[in-house]
Write an enzyme that holds these catalytic residues in place. Structure first.
Site, PDB file in Angstrom:
ATOM      1  N   GLY A   8       0.828  -1.212   0.000  1.00 22.42           N
ATOM      2  CA  GLY A   8       0.000   0.000   0.000  1.00 22.42           C
ATOM      3  C   GLY A   8       0.857   1.254   0.000  1.00 22.42           C
ATOM      4  O   GLY A   8       0.540   2.249   0.654  1.00 22.42           O
ATOM      5  N   GLY A  11      -0.435   5.054  -1.013  1.00 27.14           N
ATOM      6  CA  GLY A  11      -1.422   5.774  -0.223  1.00 27.14           C
ATOM      7  C   GLY A  11      -0.840   6.976   0.497  1.00 27.14           C
ATOM      8  O   GLY A  11       0.342   7.299   0.346  1.00 27.14           O
ATOM      9  N   ARG A  36      -2.144   1.107  -7.374  1.00 29.19           N
ATOM     10  CA  ARG A  36      -2.653   2.315  -8.030  1.00 29.19           C
ATOM     11  C   ARG A  36      -1.652   2.784  -9.086  1.00 29.19           C
ATOM     12  O   ARG A  36      -0.449   2.763  -8.852  1.00 29.19           O
ATOM     13  CB  ARG A  36      -2.808   3.412  -6.990  1.00 29.19           C
ATOM     14  CG  ARG A  36      -3.748   4.503  -7.403  1.00 29.19           C
ATOM     15  CD  ARG A  36      -3.694   5.655  -6.421  1.00 29.19           C
ATOM     16  NE  ARG A  36      -4.194   5.328  -5.094  1.00 29.19           N
ATOM     17  CZ  ARG A  36      -4.031   6.130  -4.038  1.00 29.19           C
ATOM     18  NH1 ARG A  36      -3.374   7.257  -4.150  1.00 29.19           N
ATOM     19  NH2 ARG A  36      -4.522   5.779  -2.871  1.00 29.19           N
ATOM     20  N   ASP A  53      -1.043  -6.939  -4.986  1.00 30.49           N
ATOM     21  CA  ASP A  53      -2.372  -6.863  -4.404  1.00 30.49           C
ATOM     22  C   ASP A  53      -2.372  -7.836  -3.221  1.00 30.49           C
ATOM     23  O   ASP A  53      -2.169  -9.035  -3.404  1.00 30.49           O
ATOM     24  CB  ASP A  53      -3.387  -7.287  -5.478  1.00 30.49           C
ATOM     25  CG  ASP A  53      -4.821  -7.258  -4.957  1.00 30.49           C
ATOM     26  OD1 ASP A  53      -5.008  -7.120  -3.736  1.00 30.49           O
ATOM     27  OD2 ASP A  53      -5.738  -7.386  -5.786  1.00 30.49           O
ATOM     28  N   TYR A 143     -15.275   0.079   8.871  1.00 34.30           N
ATOM     29  CA  TYR A 143     -13.830   0.325   8.991  1.00 34.30           C
ATOM     30  C   TYR A 143     -13.364   0.034  10.420  1.00 34.30           C
ATOM     31  O   TYR A 143     -12.378  -0.676  10.639  1.00 34.30           O
ATOM     32  CB  TYR A 143     -13.551   1.784   8.619  1.00 34.30           C
ATOM     33  CG  TYR A 143     -12.122   2.239   8.764  1.00 34.30           C
ATOM     34  CD1 TYR A 143     -11.102   1.660   8.022  1.00 34.30           C
ATOM     35  CD2 TYR A 143     -11.804   3.283   9.636  1.00 34.30           C
ATOM     36  CE1 TYR A 143      -9.791   2.109   8.147  1.00 34.30           C
ATOM     37  CE2 TYR A 143     -10.507   3.737   9.763  1.00 34.30           C
ATOM     38  CZ  TYR A 143      -9.498   3.148   9.016  1.00 34.30           C
ATOM     39  OH  TYR A 143      -8.210   3.601   9.145  1.00 34.30           O
ATOM     40  N   ILE A 173      -4.388  11.703   9.895  1.00 28.61           N
ATOM     41  CA  ILE A 173      -3.016  12.059   9.522  1.00 28.61           C
ATOM     42  C   ILE A 173      -3.052  13.235   8.550  1.00 28.61           C
ATOM     43  O   ILE A 173      -3.756  13.200   7.537  1.00 28.61           O
ATOM     44  CB  ILE A 173      -2.287  10.858   8.871  1.00 28.61           C
ATOM     45  CG1 ILE A 173      -2.291   9.647   9.821  1.00 28.61           C
ATOM     46  CG2 ILE A 173      -0.865  11.240   8.475  1.00 28.61           C
ATOM     47  CD1 ILE A 173      -1.564   9.835  11.128  1.00 28.61           C
TER      48      ILE A 173
HETATM   49  N1  SER Z   1      -8.153   8.787   8.847  1.00 26.16           N
HETATM   50  C1  SER Z   1      -9.034   7.674   9.052  1.00 26.16           C
HETATM   51  C2  SER Z   1     -10.379   7.964   8.553  1.00 26.16           C
HETATM   52  O1  SER Z   1     -10.787   9.095   8.622  1.00 26.16           O
HETATM   53  C3  SER Z   1      -9.091   7.313  10.516  1.00 26.16           C
HETATM   54  O2  SER Z   1      -8.246   6.248  10.757  1.00 26.16           O
HETATM   55  O3  SER Z   1     -11.057   7.088   8.134  1.00 26.16           O
END
Ligand code: SER
Length: 314
Positions: A8, A11, A36, A53, A143, A173
């Site tokens: 990944g 990202g 990507r 992948d 999630y 982040i």
């Molecule tokens: N940055 C993430 C989100 O907003 C949180 O882990 O989904």
């Protein structure tokens, strides 16, 4: 020297983690992988890059075997907002991807695995102020459910197979290199681009919504520090970490110190409910005590740095 696989890598975090790891461990020892295209230049120009992948088990094993990998950063994940639009895909990518990585790691005796969890592991029944490391984990998003399941899974692989798995619950982040995508904390990055380019921003969260956040230099440091932490000092496998906490309104005020014309308005959407289910601030004292976690950026320092970087670039 470690031989590191970053899954990944294209990202938001991967694209800055890879160059940081290459600085420390040497360009050739850090294999960046992604799905990507095009992969960001910051990744492709600095060292080996391959397509991978995490859902393709055989390719994953092949890469680990052929590249002589001993350390894995598993960063590939669907975030919270996308996860609510495609819950089944979020489960598949986040959990089956992680399971494949753990299985391959077990077969090839991988030395250490870093897999980030998230503040999304917490939920509406968790204390929202100064949320402790050990507390109620009953998330209301797919999630979050995948993050709690992942936390249990990496603990299981440690207990049953002795795999050295380590995780940190990342907050939102903030970074200047690659935009996040599909998260609830994404506003805190978008706002900077819009402040510089258009001097205005419509926020998808309410003004008073307060969430824990971290600036990218602290995030990459966090990853490396936990990777290198002395195993005898670690009393658990999942740690709370945070850099700062602010509301959308407070961030806007801080940006206005640098861009006085900046205007913000608020049109909360479905992401408001997600943000309302997450902590406002995090107690990361166990990470500080057990592996000397010590972030450098607060709201003021981060805002100034973001504005300086984006002004030059945009
Ligand atoms: N940055 C993430 C989100 O907003 C949180 O882990 O989904």
């Amino acid at each position: 020297m470690r031989r590191i696989l970053v899954i990944g890598a294209a990202g938001q975090i991967g694209s800055e983690l890879v160059p940081a790891l290459r600085e420390i461990y040497g360009s050739e020892n850090v294999i960046a992988t992604g799905r990507r295209t095009p992969l960001p230049e910051i990744i492709t120009k600095g060292g080996p890059v391959i397509y991978l992948d995490a859902l393709q088990k055989d390719t994953l094993s092949k890469v680990i075997y052929e590249r002589d990998i001993d350390t894995i950063f598993h960063m590939a994940s669907l975030l919270s907002a996308t996860g609510e639009k495609m819950p089944q895909a979020a489960w598949n990518i986040n959990i089956n991807g992680l399971l494949n990585v753990l299985e391959a790691a077990r077969s090839y005796s991988i030395d250490r695995i870093i897999w980030p969890s998230s503040i999304a592991a917490f939920g509406p029944s968790t204390p929202r102020e100064n949320t402790p490391n050990e507390t109620i984990l009953q998330p209301s998003t797919m999630y979050g459910i995948s993050k709690v399941s992942g936390e249990l899974l990496i603990e299981y692989y440690y207990q049953k197979y002795g795999l050295d798995t380590r995780s940190m619950r990342l907050p939102g982040i903030i970074s200047s290199e690659t935009l996040p995508g599909g998260g609830t904390t994404d506003y805190a990055v978008e706002i900077f681009y819009e402040a510089i380019k258009n001097k205005k921003y419509t926020c998808f969260l309410k003004e008073e919504t307060r969430l824990p956040m971290m600036y990218m230099p602290d995030c990459t440091k966090c990853m490396v520090d936990l990777l290198e932490a002395d195993p005898s000092k670690l009393k658990r496998h999942v740690y709370n970490v945070t850099g700062m906490s602010f509301s959308a309104g407070e961030l806007a005020l801080e940006i206005q110190k640098h861009v006085p014309e900046f205007k913000i308005d608020y049109k909360p959407d479905f992401r408001q409910a997600i943000a309302d289910s997450w902590p406002m601030s995090i107690d990361d004292s166990l990470a500080r005590a057990e592996w000397e976690w010590n972030p450098k950026y607060d709201l003021q320092k981060m805002t100034k740095d973001m504005i300086d970087i984006l002004r030059k670039r945009l």
